[in-house]
Design a protein around this motif. Sequence first.
Motif, short mmCIF file in Angstrom:
data_model
loop_
_atom_site.label_atom_id
_atom_site.label_comp_id
_atom_site.label_asym_id
_atom_site.label_seq_id
_atom_site.Cartn_x
_atom_site.Cartn_y
_atom_site.Cartn_z
N THR A 82 0.82 -1.21 0.00
CA THR A 82 0.00 0.00 0.00
C THR A 82 0.86 1.26 0.00
O THR A 82 1.84 1.32 0.73
N PRO A 83 0.47 2.26 -0.78
CA PRO A 83 1.24 3.50 -0.73
C PRO A 83 0.93 4.34 0.51
O PRO A 83 1.69 5.23 0.86
N LEU A 84 -0.16 4.05 1.20
CA LEU A 84 -0.64 4.94 2.25
C LEU A 84 -0.38 4.47 3.67
O LEU A 84 -0.70 5.17 4.63
N GLY A 85 0.17 3.30 3.86
CA GLY A 85 0.50 2.83 5.21
C GLY A 85 -0.65 3.00 6.19
O GLY A 85 -1.80 2.74 5.86
N ARG A 86 -0.33 3.48 7.38
CA ARG A 86 -1.33 3.65 8.43
C ARG A 86 -2.21 4.89 8.21
O ARG A 86 -3.16 5.10 8.97
N ALA A 87 -1.92 5.71 7.21
CA ALA A 87 -2.63 6.97 7.02
C ALA A 87 -3.99 6.82 6.33
O ALA A 87 -4.80 7.74 6.39
N HIS A 88 -4.26 5.68 5.70
CA HIS A 88 -5.54 5.53 5.02
C HIS A 88 -6.61 5.15 6.04
O HIS A 88 -6.47 4.16 6.76
N PRO A 89 -7.69 5.94 6.11
CA PRO A 89 -8.71 5.70 7.14
C PRO A 89 -9.36 4.32 7.09
O PRO A 89 -9.69 3.75 8.13
N ASP A 90 -9.53 3.74 5.90
CA ASP A 90 -10.21 2.46 5.79
C ASP A 90 -9.35 1.26 6.15
O ASP A 90 -9.87 0.22 6.53
N SER A 91 -8.04 1.39 6.04
CA SER A 91 -7.19 0.22 6.27
C SER A 91 -6.09 0.46 7.30
O SER A 91 -5.51 -0.50 7.81
N GLY A 92 -5.78 1.70 7.61
CA GLY A 92 -4.67 2.00 8.51
C GLY A 92 -4.77 1.37 9.88
O GLY A 92 -3.77 0.96 10.46
N GLY A 93 -5.99 1.26 10.40
CA GLY A 93 -6.18 0.71 11.74
C GLY A 93 -5.92 -0.78 11.84
O GLY A 93 -5.78 -1.32 12.94
N THR A 94 -5.83 -1.46 10.71
CA THR A 94 -5.59 -2.91 10.72
C THR A 94 -4.11 -3.26 10.68
O THR A 94 -3.76 -4.42 10.80
N ILE A 95 -3.27 -2.26 10.51
CA ILE A 95 -1.83 -2.50 10.33
C ILE A 95 -1.14 -2.67 11.68
O ILE A 95 -1.22 -1.82 12.55
N ASP A 96 -0.44 -3.80 11.81
CA ASP A 96 0.29 -4.10 13.04
C ASP A 96 1.73 -3.61 13.00
O ASP A 96 2.32 -3.31 14.04
N ALA A 97 2.30 -3.56 11.81
CA ALA A 97 3.68 -3.10 11.64
C ALA A 97 3.79 -2.48 10.25
O ALA A 97 3.14 -2.92 9.31
N ALA A 98 4.62 -1.43 10.15
CA ALA A 98 4.71 -0.69 8.89
C ALA A 98 6.16 -0.54 8.44
O ALA A 98 7.04 -0.24 9.25
#
Length: 190
Positions: A82-98
């Motif tokens: 993903t280009p947006l990492g944790r910054a995308h509102p729809d998917s960022g919250g699911t990221i455990d490590a970036a």
Amino acid sequence: MGPVISVSGPPGAGKTTLCTAVARRLGIAVVEYDRYERMTSLPPGQIRNWLDRGAPYEEVAAPGLAPALAAAAARGPVLFDTPLGRAHPDSGGTIDAAVWLECPPDIALARKVKQFASEANRAEAADFTEWLRQYLAVYPLIIRPACAIQAERIRPGADLLIDVSDDAQPADQALESFARAVISRNRFGA
């Protein structure tokens, strides 16, 4: 539930290539943001307007991405290209490590052009030439500013920075080691 490890960087940094290679070696899933996003299909004027309004990521549509990411994570660990990492509102919250892939703009641009040139066959040469002309025309107005905003917003939230400016550097080894550590930590609750 497997951990979700995002891999972000500018277009041409090698996100898809790295994710695919490492996921294959680890036997884990890859979810590709590009399969869901709609921003790049918008006319350049609309994208420029979006940039001029501060590039609000909540306006970046990616229909079906969040459910696909959740479904993949329910089956096990995931590399999220993903280009947006944790910054995308729809998917960022699911990221455990970036992870952020450090790549200078000139190298990223050259890689992106090389990628598209290698995908075009002789019958598509005229189409490729027109695509290249358009891509380079909008690069200073849209792509470069969008990449600068991306780096400003995404890079600081990364848990690991990997320099991918030199193809000789073992970026895949760095990503694989990091992913193994995150998966192990998740598995054992450490």
